[in-house]
Design a protein around this motif. Structure first.
Motif, PDB file in Angstrom:
ATOM      1  N   THR A 256       9.961   3.426   3.553  1.00 24.27           N
ATOM      2  CA  THR A 256       9.323   2.414   4.387  1.00 24.27           C
ATOM      3  C   THR A 256       9.168   0.911   3.961  1.00 24.27           C
ATOM      4  N   ASP A 257       8.312   0.944   2.425  1.00 24.45           N
ATOM      5  CA  ASP A 257       8.051  -0.298   1.996  1.00 24.45           C
ATOM      6  C   ASP A 257       9.619  -1.070   1.496  1.00 24.45           C
ATOM      7  N   TRP A 258      10.815  -0.474   1.349  1.00 22.91           N
ATOM      8  CA  TRP A 258      11.878  -1.149   1.259  1.00 22.91           C
ATOM      9  C   TRP A 258      12.334  -1.975   2.337  1.00 22.91           C
ATOM     10  N   THR A 259      12.252  -0.689   3.462  1.00 24.03           N
ATOM     11  CA  THR A 259      12.644  -1.289   4.843  1.00 24.03           C
ATOM     12  C   THR A 259      11.923  -2.613   5.465  1.00 24.03           C
ATOM     13  N   LEU A 260      10.831  -2.456   5.040  1.00 20.77           N
ATOM     14  CA  LEU A 260       9.894  -3.604   5.363  1.00 20.77           C
ATOM     15  C   LEU A 260      10.151  -4.931   4.681  1.00 20.77           C
TER      16      LEU A 260
ATOM     17  N   TRP B 241       7.034  18.675   0.873  1.00 26.32           N
ATOM     18  CA  TRP B 241       6.308  17.725   1.536  1.00 26.32           C
ATOM     19  C   TRP B 241       5.805  16.533   0.672  1.00 26.32           C
ATOM     20  N   VAL B 242       5.812  16.915  -0.735  1.00 24.31           N
ATOM     21  CA  VAL B 242       5.214  16.017  -1.547  1.00 24.31           C
ATOM     22  C   VAL B 242       6.242  15.000  -1.750  1.00 24.31           C
ATOM     23  N   PHE B 243       7.359  15.443  -2.109  1.00 22.18           N
ATOM     24  CA  PHE B 243       8.303  14.301  -2.606  1.00 22.18           C
ATOM     25  C   PHE B 243       9.068  13.891  -1.277  1.00 22.18           C
ATOM     26  N   ALA B 244       8.779  14.382  -0.131  1.00 20.21           N
ATOM     27  CA  ALA B 244       9.184  13.669   1.384  1.00 20.21           C
ATOM     28  C   ALA B 244       8.325  12.802   1.468  1.00 20.21           C
ATOM     29  N   THR B 245       7.135  12.925   1.016  1.00 18.17           N
ATOM     30  CA  THR B 245       6.012  11.964   1.504  1.00 18.17           C
ATOM     31  C   THR B 245       6.298  10.546   0.719  1.00 18.17           C
ATOM     32  N   ALA B 246       6.315  10.903  -0.592  1.00 19.46           N
ATOM     33  CA  ALA B 246       6.570   9.900  -1.665  1.00 19.46           C
ATOM     34  C   ALA B 246       7.823   9.039  -1.267  1.00 19.46           C
ATOM     35  N   LEU B 247       8.972   9.802  -1.013  1.00 14.57           N
ATOM     36  CA  LEU B 247      10.273   9.002  -0.614  1.00 14.57           C
ATOM     37  C   LEU B 247       9.944   8.227   0.703  1.00 14.57           C
ATOM     38  N   ALA B 248       9.266   8.725   1.559  1.00 17.40           N
ATOM     39  CA  ALA B 248       8.996   8.045   2.997  1.00 17.40           C
ATOM     40  C   ALA B 248       8.125   6.607   2.738  1.00 17.40           C
ATOM     41  N   CYS B 249       7.268   7.045   1.797  1.00 13.43           N
ATOM     42  CA  CYS B 249       6.459   5.607   1.517  1.00 13.43           C
ATOM     43  C   CYS B 249       7.362   4.570   0.812  1.00 13.43           C
TER      44      CYS B 249
ATOM     45  N   VAL C  77       0.825  -1.071   0.104  1.00 16.70           N
ATOM     46  CA  VAL C  77      -0.111  -0.070  -0.099  1.00 16.70           C
ATOM     47  C   VAL C  77       0.884   1.422   0.071  1.00 16.70           C
ATOM     48  N   LEU C  78       1.739   1.351   0.811  1.00 14.62           N
ATOM     49  CA  LEU C  78       2.866   2.355   0.801  1.00 14.62           C
ATOM     50  C   LEU C  78       3.393   2.666  -0.576  1.00 14.62           C
ATOM     51  N   ARG C  79       3.949   1.371  -1.219  1.00 17.66           N
ATOM     52  CA  ARG C  79       4.561   1.593  -2.524  1.00 17.66           C
ATOM     53  C   ARG C  79       3.562   2.392  -3.370  1.00 17.66           C
ATOM     54  N   ILE C  80       2.190   1.752  -3.327  1.00 15.25           N
ATOM     55  CA  ILE C  80       1.172   2.420  -4.465  1.00 15.25           C
ATOM     56  C   ILE C  80       1.111   3.620  -3.928  1.00 15.25           C
ATOM     57  N   LEU C  81       1.227   4.325  -2.894  1.00 19.22           N
ATOM     58  CA  LEU C  81       0.773   5.511  -2.490  1.00 19.22           C
ATOM     59  C   LEU C  81       1.836   6.341  -2.961  1.00 19.22           C
ATOM     60  N   GLY C  82       3.195   6.060  -2.783  1.00 21.79           N
ATOM     61  CA  GLY C  82       4.607   6.769  -3.250  1.00 21.79           C
ATOM     62  C   GLY C  82       4.411   6.826  -4.727  1.00 21.79           C
ATOM     63  N   TRP C  83       4.127   5.934  -5.352  1.00 21.28           N
ATOM     64  CA  TRP C  83       4.027   5.853  -6.838  1.00 21.28           C
ATOM     65  C   TRP C  83       2.850   6.708  -7.317  1.00 21.28           C
ATOM     66  N   THR C  84       1.898   6.751  -6.900  1.00 22.74           N
ATOM     67  CA  THR C  84       0.730   7.566  -7.062  1.00 22.74           C
ATOM     68  C   THR C  84       1.047   9.051  -7.084  1.00 22.74           C
TER      69      THR C  84
END
Length: 822
Positions: A811-815, A800-808, A52-59
C-alpha cells in the motif's frame, strides 16, 4: 461463536519465545522507523498514511524475530468429567394441548439426538473432550450407560438431593460441570440450597413451556388446632390456578372416605386463602381430603384441565387420644366450679380433677367433742379401724372429684413432682397461699417453668394479693405483680376485649366483630374484681373491665413463663354471666350456640348442626381451658418427618420419652407398630438418638400410596422411692401421615425457573432453554475446568502476519507511485 472467542481471549496470553532477540528487534524497529521518516519527510504533512503503513509493516517483520507465541489454557482432553442428569419424573408428561408435544417428548428427542453418531450428537461431541457420566433422577440418582430409550415414569423429583449427592461423589475429582435437564418441580426440600455452594457449575436446561390448557391444584395448605370450641381444627388452603384468568375455583373439604364436608368458592383473581373449620369426632390420626375444581363465571365445572392428579390431596391431622387433665384447687365450694365442670364434662379433650376444701383448719382446743377424742367430729363414725387416717382438727377437710382411682389426691395437694406433673394444667380458685406448703409452692413453680404446664389463678376474696401470694413462688409465675395494690371498683363494671384480645380466637366467641360486640354488650355487670396493680413485662392483657367513669382494670392477663404459660382471671363473679343466660333461656331468647347463625355453627358428620347446645359462658370456659393445656408436652411425644437420606417416600418416626418427673429417659424400650394403607401391620424397634437424650428414632420407606398410621409404645422403668413403688408403666401415642407421590410430583404444571435460577446463582452456572443446549455444549471445551493443559502456537507462522506486513508495504509503494515518487 462470539462467546467461544471471548472465552478464548479470557484464558489466553502473549508470550515471547526468543528473548535474546529482544534488543536487536527493538533496534530494527527504531532504525526502520527513523529511516522511513527521513525518506518520507516531505510527505509527512501531505500524505502521512504511507509512512505509517511502512513503519507498521517493518515493525511486524521485526517482531517476528522474537518468535511470539500465543499461549492459552484449555481443559485437558478427557481428563475432566461432565455429568448429564435427566429428570425422568412424571411431571414431564404434561402436554400443553393436543397439538403440542409433552416435555417428556421434547427431552427424549433432544437426548436421542445427543446420542446419534451420524451426525455427531451433542453428547458424543462432549465425550470427545470430557469423560461423560450419564444419570437419571427421580426418587433417587442412578447412573446409566446411555439415554436411549428414556421412560418418564418417576414418582418424585429429588433434584436437591441428587445435586448434593453429585457434590459428595465427585469430592476431590475433576468435575467440570453438571448439565441438568428438568422442569424444576422438585419434590424434596429446596428451602435451603446453601449446601450446594462450592459445587461445579450447574447448567439447568428447561423444556419449552407451551401450556395452554387451564389447570387447578390444591397448592399449599396448613393445619392448626386452635382452642375454638366449635372448630378445634382449622385447615387453610391456598389453591393454585394456571392458564385461566376468569371464573371461579371450588375447594371441597372431605373426610378420609371422600364424603364432602364443606365446599367454598372464590374468584380466580382473588389471592386470599380459604379456611375450613371442622371438629373431628375421634382422636388419633385423622385424615382429610382436599379437592379442587375450576368453574366458569356461571358456576359450571370446566371439563378440560392439563392434569387432574393435582386436584386432590390427602392430609393428616394429629389429634390427642387421651384427654388433657386439669387439677382444680378451690378454697371453698362455689358456682364457678359448678359451671366450669358442666362446660368441660362433655368435652372429650378435657378432664377436670377437683380438690375442694369444704372446711378450714381448726385449732385442736376448739370443739373437742367427747373427752379424749382427737379426730374431727365431722368424721365421727368413719374409719374406726384406722384412727391415724382420720382428719384431725388442725387439718382442712377436702373432697375429691373426678379422680381416676381411690389413691389419687388421697393425701391432699401433691407433694412430689411425679404426682403433680401427671396433670397438664392447674387452676387455683379462691384459696390462700397458706393452703400450700413451701415445697408445694416450689413444685407449682417447677410445674410451669420446667414441666411446661399451664397455671390459671381465678379471682376471689383469697386470691392474688388478698390471698397472700406476694413474694411466693406462685406469685412469681403470675402475669401480674401482686405486691402492688389498687383501689377496688366502687360500682359495677362491664367486660370488653383489648386489641390483643380481638386477635386471639380463643378469646372470641363469634366469627365477626359486630356479633362479638353485641355479645359483649349483652353480658351483665360484674361486681367482684381483684384489682391488678402492675402487669409484668411480656404479659398481655386480653380483656378488661370498665366502670361508668371509664376507669379500667385488667380482667384477663396471660404470659409465657419458662416452658409453660400462666393466666390471671381477675373477675370473681363470672357466674353472673351464666345466670343471666339462664334467665334469657327462661324468657325464650336464644343464647350460646343457639344464637349463632347457621353458617357459623359447626357441621357434624353426615351433615346438619351439632347436637350439643352450649351457652356462651360454657364455650368461653372450654376455650380458656383448651388454651391453658395447648402445647403442653406429654411424657411421650411422637413426630413424623421426611428422611431424604433413604430416598423419596422415606419418613423418620421420632419419639421423645420423659419420666414421671418429666426428665428425658434413655433407658426406655420404644416400639412403633405401623399400619400401611392396604392394612398390613409390622413392628419396628426405635433406636436411641446419638445427639439428644430421650429421643428414639426409626425410619421406614413407604411404598404404598395412601394413609399411614403408627402407634408408639414406650416402656419406662421408674425406680422405687420411699413413697412410690417401682413401675414399668407403658406409654402410648399415635400419629399418621399421608404418602401421595403422584400428587406431590404433579402439584404444579409450570416450569419452576425460580428454583433453577437460584441453583445457577449459587453454583455460578446458568439456566438455558432446550434449543440452546448445542451452543452450551460447544462452549464447554473452552470453559474453565479443574484439570487444564497449556497449549501455544507461534504467531509468525500465521499467514495473516506476513499478509498484513506485505499489505502495508504494498500500500505504501502504491501511494508513492501514484504520487510520482520512486
Amino acid at each position: 461463536m462470539s462467546q467461544v472467542f471471548l472465552r478464548l481471549v479470557q484464558f489466553s496470553s502473549l508470550v515471547i519465545g526468543d528473548r535474546q532477540w529482544l534488543w536487536p528487534s527493538v533496534g530494527l524497529v527504531v532504525f526502520g522507523g527513523l529511516l522511513a521518516l527521513w525518506l518520507n519527510r516531505r510527505r509527512l504533512t501531505i500524505a502521512p498514511i504511507g509512512p505509517v503503513l511502512r513503519i507498521l509493516g517493518w515493525t511486524l517483520l521485526a517482531l517476528c524475530l522474537l518468535n511470539p507465541l500465543w499461549s492459552s489454557s484449555r481443559p485437558r482432553s478427557r481428563a475432566n468429567v461432565i455429568a448429564v442428569v435427566a429428570d425422568i419424573s412424571r411431571s414431564h408428561l404434561v402436554a400443553g394441548d393436543t397439538e403440542t408435544v409433552s416435555r417428556a417428548q421434547a427431552f427424549q428427542d433432544k437426548l436421542k439426538q445427543g446420542e446419534s453418531k451420524e451426525p455427531v450428537g451433542w453428547l458424543n461431541r462432549l465425550s470427545q473432550d470430557f469423560e461423560l457420566r450419564r444419570y437419571t433422577v427421580a426418587d433417587r440418582l442412578q447412573q446409566v450407560d446411555h439415554f436411549e430409550p428414556v421412560e418418564f415414569n418417576g414418582t418424585a423429583s429429588d433434584l436437591h438431593t441428587a445435586l448434593r449427592q453429585l457434590k459428595q461423589r465427585f469430592e476431590g475429582q475433576p468435575l467440570a460441570g453438571v448439565i441438568l435437564l428438568t422442569d424444576g418441580n422438585a419434590t424434596d426440600s429446596v428451602e435451603d440450597l446453601s449446601d450446594l455452594s462450592g459445587m461445579p457449575p450447574v447448567y439447568s436446561v428447561v423444556p419449552p413451556n407451551g401450556l395452554t390448557l387451564p389447570d387447578s391444584a390444591t397448592g399449599t395448605h396448613s393445619v392448626t388446632q386452635t382452642a375454638f370450641d366449635d372448630a378445634p381444627v382449622t385447615i387453610q388452603v391456598q389453591p393454585e390456578v394456571a392458564n385461566v384468568k376468569s371464573g371461579k375455583i371450588a375447594v371441597t373439604l372431605c373426610d378420609a372416605s371422600g364424603l364432602p364436608l364443606e365446599t367454598q368458592t372464590r374468584a380466580i383473581d382473588d389471592p386470599s386463602p380459604l379456611k375450613f373449620k371442622h371438629r373431628p369426632t375421634e382422636g388419633g390420626a385423622v385424615f382429610y381430603q382436599i379437592k379442587t375444581a375450576l368453574q366458569d363465571t356461571a358456576g359450571k365445572e370446566l371439563e378440560a384441565e392439563a392434569t387432574l392428579v393435582n386436584n386432590s390431596q390427602l392430609i393428616a391431622v394429629q389429634r390427642s387420644t387421651s384427654p388433657r387433665r386439669i387439677l382444680y384447687v378451690s378454697g371453698r365450694p362455689n358456682w364457678d366450679f359448678k359451671f366450669l365442670r358442666r362446660a368441660v364434662e362433655t368435652d372429650p379433650q378435657l378432664q377436670i380433677v377437683a380438690l375442694i376444701r369444704i372446711a378450714k383448719k381448726e385449732a385442736k382446743f376448739d370443739f373437742r367433742g367427747r373427752e379424749g377424742e382427737q379426730a374431727n367430729s365431722l368424721f365421727r363414725g368413719f374409719d374406726k379401724a384406722d384412727p391415724d387416717t382420720v382428719e384431725e382438727y388442725d387439718e382442712p377437710v377436702l373432697i375429691r372429684l373426678g379422680t381416676k382411682d381411690d389413691q389419687e389426691l388421697r393425701g391432699g395437694f401433691p407433694q412430689a413432682a411425679e404426682d403433680l406433673f401427671q396433670y397438664d394444667a392447674i387452676v387455683i380458685d379462691d384459696v390462700e397461699a397458706g393452703f400450700f406448703l413451701a415445697d408445694q409452692m416450689k413444685l407449682i413453680y417447677d410445674f410451669v417453668s420446667r414441666r411446661g404446664g399451664g397455671l390459671l389463678m381465678m379471682a376471689g376474696q383469697e386470691s392474688f394479693r388478698q390471698g397472700g401470694f406476694d413474694r411466693t413462688p406462685i406469685g412469681e409465675t403470675l402475669p401480674i405483680d401482686v405486691s402492688r395494690d389498687m383501689p377496688f371498683p366502687k360500682a359495677g363494671v362491664r367486660l370488653s376485649l383489648t386489641r390483643d384480645g380481638w386477635l386471639q380466637p380463643w378469646i372470641r366467641l363469634r366469627s365477626d366483630e359486630v356479633s362479638e360486640e353485641e355479645r359483649l354488650l349483652s353480658m351483665p355487670e360484674f361486681i367482684t374484681v381483684n384489682p391488678a396493680g402492675f402487669i409484668r413485662p411480656g404479659a398481655v392483657i386480653m380483656a378488661e373491665v370498665k366502670d361508668e367513669e371509664e376507669t379500667s382494670w385488667p380482667a384477663l392477663v396471660v404470659q409465657r413463663f419458662g416452658k409453660g404459660r400462666t393466666a390471671a382471671l381477675c373477675v370473681g363473679d363470672l357466674w353472673r354471666w351464666r345466670l343471666s343466660e339462664g334467665l334469657r333461656q327462661l324468657q325464650g331468647l336464644p343464647t350460646g350456640s343457639a344464637a349463632l347463625d347457621p353458617g357459623e355453627r359447626e357441621p357434624v358428620e353426615g351433615g346438619g348442626l351439632p347436637t350439643e347446645d352450649l351457652s356462651d359462658h360454657a364455650r368461653a370456659c372450654r376455650q380458656m381451658m383448651r388454651w391453658l393445656v395447648a402445647d403442653v408436652p406429654k411424657r411421650l411425644d411422637v413426630n413424623v418427618s421426611d428422611d431424604p437420606t433413604l430416598g423419596s417416600g422415606s419418613v423418620r418416626l421420632t419419639a421423645f420419652v420423659r419420666g414421671a418427673d418429666f426428665e428425658p429417659r434413655e433407658n426406655a424400650d420404644v416400639k412403633f407398630q405401623v399400619t400401611s394403607p392396604d392394612g398390613q401391620k409390622f413392628e419396628m424397634t426405635a433406636e436411641p438418638s446419638d445427639t439428644e437424650p430421650g429421643v428414639f428414632e426409626s425410619s421406614i420407606s413407604t411404598t404404598v400410596a395412601g394413609a399411614w398410621k403408627a402407634t408408639a409404645t414406650a416402656l419406662v422403668a421408674e425406680e422405687a422411692t420411699a413413697d412410690r413403688p417401682a413401675s414399668n408403666e407403658p406409654l402410648t401415642a399415635s400419629l399418621g401421615w399421608a404418602y401421595q407421590p403422584d400428587q406431590k410430583e404433579m402439584r404444579s404444571v409450570a416450569v419452576n425457573r425460580t428454583l433453577l435460577d437460584e441453583v445457577s446463582r449459587i453454583t455460578k452456572g446458568k439456566t438455558i432453554e432446550l434449543d440452546e443446549l448445542e451452543t452450551l455444549t460447544a462452549s464447554l471445551p473452552q470453559s474453565s475446568a479443574p484439570l487444564t493443559e497449556i497449549w501455544s502456537w507461534p504467531i509468525w507462522h500465521s499467514w495473516w502476519v506476513f499478509a498484513t506486513a506485505l499489505a502495508c508495504l504494498v500500500t505504501d509503494w502504491t501511494l508513492r507511485r501514484r504520487s510520482g515518487l520512486p
